[in-house]
Scaffold this motif. Structure first.
Motif, PDB file in Angstrom:
ATOM      1  N   SER A  37      31.127  24.952  22.086  1.00 53.16           N
ATOM      2  CA  SER A  37      30.702  23.826  23.232  1.00 53.16           C
ATOM      3  C   SER A  37      29.462  23.236  23.246  1.00 53.16           C
ATOM      4  O   SER A  37      29.377  21.963  23.609  1.00 53.16           O
ATOM      5  CB  SER A  37      30.462  25.091  24.495  1.00 53.16           C
ATOM      6  OG  SER A  37      31.427  25.932  24.843  1.00 53.16           O
ATOM      7  N   ARG A  38      28.384  23.640  22.368  1.00 56.92           N
ATOM      8  CA  ARG A  38      27.288  23.012  22.295  1.00 56.92           C
ATOM      9  C   ARG A  38      27.456  21.450  21.432  1.00 56.92           C
ATOM     10  O   ARG A  38      27.082  20.498  21.725  1.00 56.92           O
ATOM     11  CB  ARG A  38      26.201  23.804  21.587  1.00 56.92           C
ATOM     12  CG  ARG A  38      25.779  24.993  22.247  1.00 56.92           C
ATOM     13  CD  ARG A  38      24.675  25.857  21.460  1.00 56.92           C
ATOM     14  NE  ARG A  38      23.711  26.308  22.510  1.00 56.92           N
ATOM     15  CZ  ARG A  38      22.703  27.365  22.388  1.00 56.92           C
ATOM     16  NH1 ARG A  38      22.523  27.439  21.194  1.00 56.92           N
ATOM     17  NH2 ARG A  38      22.142  27.761  23.312  1.00 56.92           N
ATOM     18  N   HIS A  44      35.168  22.565  30.203  1.00 51.02           N
ATOM     19  CA  HIS A  44      35.387  24.225  30.214  1.00 51.02           C
ATOM     20  C   HIS A  44      34.232  24.562  28.919  1.00 51.02           C
ATOM     21  O   HIS A  44      34.842  24.399  28.097  1.00 51.02           O
ATOM     22  CB  HIS A  44      36.700  24.591  30.130  1.00 51.02           C
ATOM     23  CG  HIS A  44      37.654  24.317  31.335  1.00 51.02           C
ATOM     24  ND1 HIS A  44      37.908  25.249  32.194  1.00 51.02           N
ATOM     25  CD2 HIS A  44      37.969  22.986  31.740  1.00 51.02           C
ATOM     26  CE1 HIS A  44      38.562  24.598  33.182  1.00 51.02           C
ATOM     27  NE2 HIS A  44      38.767  23.205  32.861  1.00 51.02           N
ATOM     28  N   HIS A  45      33.477  25.411  29.340  1.00 48.58           N
ATOM     29  CA  HIS A  45      32.444  25.578  28.283  1.00 48.58           C
ATOM     30  C   HIS A  45      31.698  26.717  28.825  1.00 48.58           C
ATOM     31  O   HIS A  45      31.491  27.453  29.759  1.00 48.58           O
ATOM     32  CB  HIS A  45      31.741  24.498  27.913  1.00 48.58           C
ATOM     33  CG  HIS A  45      30.721  24.130  28.885  1.00 48.58           C
ATOM     34  ND1 HIS A  45      29.201  23.937  28.843  1.00 48.58           N
ATOM     35  CD2 HIS A  45      30.782  24.066  30.407  1.00 48.58           C
ATOM     36  CE1 HIS A  45      28.707  23.694  29.976  1.00 48.58           C
ATOM     37  NE2 HIS A  45      29.659  23.618  30.902  1.00 48.58           N
ATOM     38  N   GLY A  46      30.753  27.097  27.593  1.00 51.28           N
ATOM     39  CA  GLY A  46      29.697  28.229  27.692  1.00 51.28           C
ATOM     40  C   GLY A  46      28.252  27.520  27.385  1.00 51.28           C
ATOM     41  O   GLY A  46      28.273  27.251  26.153  1.00 51.28           O
ATOM     42  N   TRP A  47      27.109  28.120  27.918  1.00 51.59           N
ATOM     43  CA  TRP A  47      25.972  27.172  27.307  1.00 51.59           C
ATOM     44  C   TRP A  47      25.483  27.741  26.016  1.00 51.59           C
ATOM     45  O   TRP A  47      24.939  27.013  25.296  1.00 51.59           O
ATOM     46  CB  TRP A  47      24.817  27.677  28.559  1.00 51.59           C
ATOM     47  CG  TRP A  47      24.936  26.999  29.602  1.00 51.59           C
ATOM     48  CD1 TRP A  47      25.238  27.503  31.025  1.00 51.59           C
ATOM     49  CD2 TRP A  47      24.967  25.598  29.987  1.00 51.59           C
ATOM     50  NE1 TRP A  47      25.404  26.563  32.012  1.00 51.59           N
ATOM     51  CE2 TRP A  47      25.323  25.287  31.372  1.00 51.59           C
ATOM     52  CE3 TRP A  47      24.672  24.367  29.155  1.00 51.59           C
ATOM     53  CZ2 TRP A  47      25.249  24.032  31.974  1.00 51.59           C
ATOM     54  CZ3 TRP A  47      24.796  23.002  29.831  1.00 51.59           C
ATOM     55  CH2 TRP A  47      24.950  23.003  31.260  1.00 51.59           C
ATOM     56  N   ARG A  48      25.925  29.020  25.975  1.00 52.64           N
ATOM     57  CA  ARG A  48      25.323  29.466  24.364  1.00 52.64           C
ATOM     58  C   ARG A  48      26.397  29.353  23.227  1.00 52.64           C
ATOM     59  O   ARG A  48      26.259  29.619  22.314  1.00 52.64           O
ATOM     60  CB  ARG A  48      25.007  31.061  24.672  1.00 52.64           C
ATOM     61  CG  ARG A  48      24.016  31.293  25.541  1.00 52.64           C
ATOM     62  CD  ARG A  48      23.321  32.665  25.517  1.00 52.64           C
ATOM     63  NE  ARG A  48      24.333  33.594  25.995  1.00 52.64           N
ATOM     64  CZ  ARG A  48      24.120  34.766  26.113  1.00 52.64           C
ATOM     65  NH1 ARG A  48      22.529  35.360  25.714  1.00 52.64           N
ATOM     66  NH2 ARG A  48      24.927  35.699  26.343  1.00 52.64           N
ATOM     67  N   ILE A  92      36.669  28.631  23.993  1.00 52.91           N
ATOM     68  CA  ILE A  92      35.999  27.475  24.444  1.00 52.91           C
ATOM     69  C   ILE A  92      35.454  26.727  23.530  1.00 52.91           C
ATOM     70  O   ILE A  92      35.102  27.246  22.334  1.00 52.91           O
ATOM     71  CB  ILE A  92      34.929  27.899  25.600  1.00 52.91           C
ATOM     72  CG1 ILE A  92      34.088  28.955  25.120  1.00 52.91           C
ATOM     73  CG2 ILE A  92      35.659  28.300  26.877  1.00 52.91           C
ATOM     74  CD1 ILE A  92      32.630  29.310  26.016  1.00 52.91           C
ATOM     75  N   PRO A  93      35.349  25.557  23.591  1.00 51.60           N
ATOM     76  CA  PRO A  93      35.524  24.573  24.642  1.00 51.60           C
ATOM     77  C   PRO A  93      36.846  23.909  24.794  1.00 51.60           C
ATOM     78  O   PRO A  93      37.631  24.029  23.987  1.00 51.60           O
ATOM     79  CB  PRO A  93      34.207  23.297  24.306  1.00 51.60           C
ATOM     80  CG  PRO A  93      34.552  23.091  23.034  1.00 51.60           C
ATOM     81  CD  PRO A  93      34.560  24.563  22.540  1.00 51.60           C
TER      82      PRO A  93
END
Ligand SMILES: N[C@@H](CCC(=O)N[C@@H](CS)C(=O)NCC(=O)O)C(=O)O
Length: 243
Positions: free
Chosen positions: A13-14, A5-9, A53-54
């Motif tokens: 999460s990165r 469960h994440h966000g690209w930006r 997140i993540p």
């Protein structure tokens, strides 16, 4: 299969995507839309009570949150290639870098909010804002959302953040004078911990400081890091791209 469960930006999460990519581990992607406050839904809060997140769901169904912790777990469980020093002292230094990035650097990346979250939150009515506040689990995060909604960061605050971020680059520069990577001669979770922040410094916050003239060793480290196949795989792309 892992479920992330994440966000690209999202910086945190990165980090996890970088670690998964270095290990060659695939994951099912579940995107969490922060502007819709999906991270504060009751279902999500059951899995990550911090409402951020993540979140990684392991193949056996158990879940983990906190990017630094997730990366250490992955490195212990999937030891090849190793992402930590062989010696205990080196691992202690690595953890101090992760802690420094978490406690002193993450909250300086105030430049991210205006690109997405502030655009949404600033349009809320006072009643909507009050409703949103009730769902945010921590005082610190409530404050961040309140700033995004009503009190944009001032030029003075941005300059102070730039100054402190430059101190981090100075600290990196002096470590890199002695070793190939932040801790010793092996790429480690210490490097991974700062990558998302360095990316933002390079593309928007303090690009001048990332030049070979200002921080030559950091500059060379950053070139070497971006050339790693895992960097591309993890999609650490431009913050303002349409991901
Ligand atoms: N210490 C946490 C920080 C996680 C974090 O702050 N995530 C941000 C995105 S990078 C988030 O979910 N923000 C949403 C919010 O504050 O509501 C970690 O490393 O996992």
């Amino acid at each position: 299969m892992f479920i992330l469960h994440h966000g690209w930006r999202s910086s945190a999460s990165r980090r996890v995507r970088l670690c998964l990519a270095e290990k060659g581990l695939k994951f099912e992607s579940v995107l969490v839309d922060l502007t819709k406050m999906e991270q504060h839904s009751p279902e999500y809060l059951k899995l990550n009570p911090n409402g951020v997140i993540p979140l990684l769901i392991l193949p056996d169904g158990r879940s983990l949150y906190e990017s630094g912790t997730i990366c250490e777990y992955l490195d212990e469980t999937y030891p090849e290639p190793p992402l930590r020093p062989d010696d205990a002292y080196g691992r202690a230094e690595m953890r101090n870098w992760i802690r420094y990035a978490d406690e002193r650097i993450g909250n300086l990346i105030i430049f991210n909010w205006k690109h997405s979250i502030a655009k949404v939150a600033s349009k809320w009515t006072d009643a909507e804002l009050a409703e949103a506040m009730k769902k945010i689990p921590s005082k610190e995060r409530q404050q961040a959302w309140l700033r995004a909604a009503r009190q944009p960061y001032t030029a003075e605050e941005e300059n102070e953040a730039r100054r402190k971020l430059t101190v981090m680059l100075d600290k990196m520069e002096s470590n890199l004078a002695q070793h190939a990577w932040l801790v010793g001669d092996r790429y480690s979770l210490a490097d991974i911990a700062v990558v998302p922040f360095v990316k933002r410094m390079d593309e928007e916050i303090i690009p001048d400081e990332m030049s070979a003239a200002k921080h030559p060793r950091v500059h060379a480290w950053w070139q070497k890091l971006q050339a790693r196949p895992a960097f591309k795989e993890a999609r650490i792309e431009s913050f303002t791209s349409t991901l």
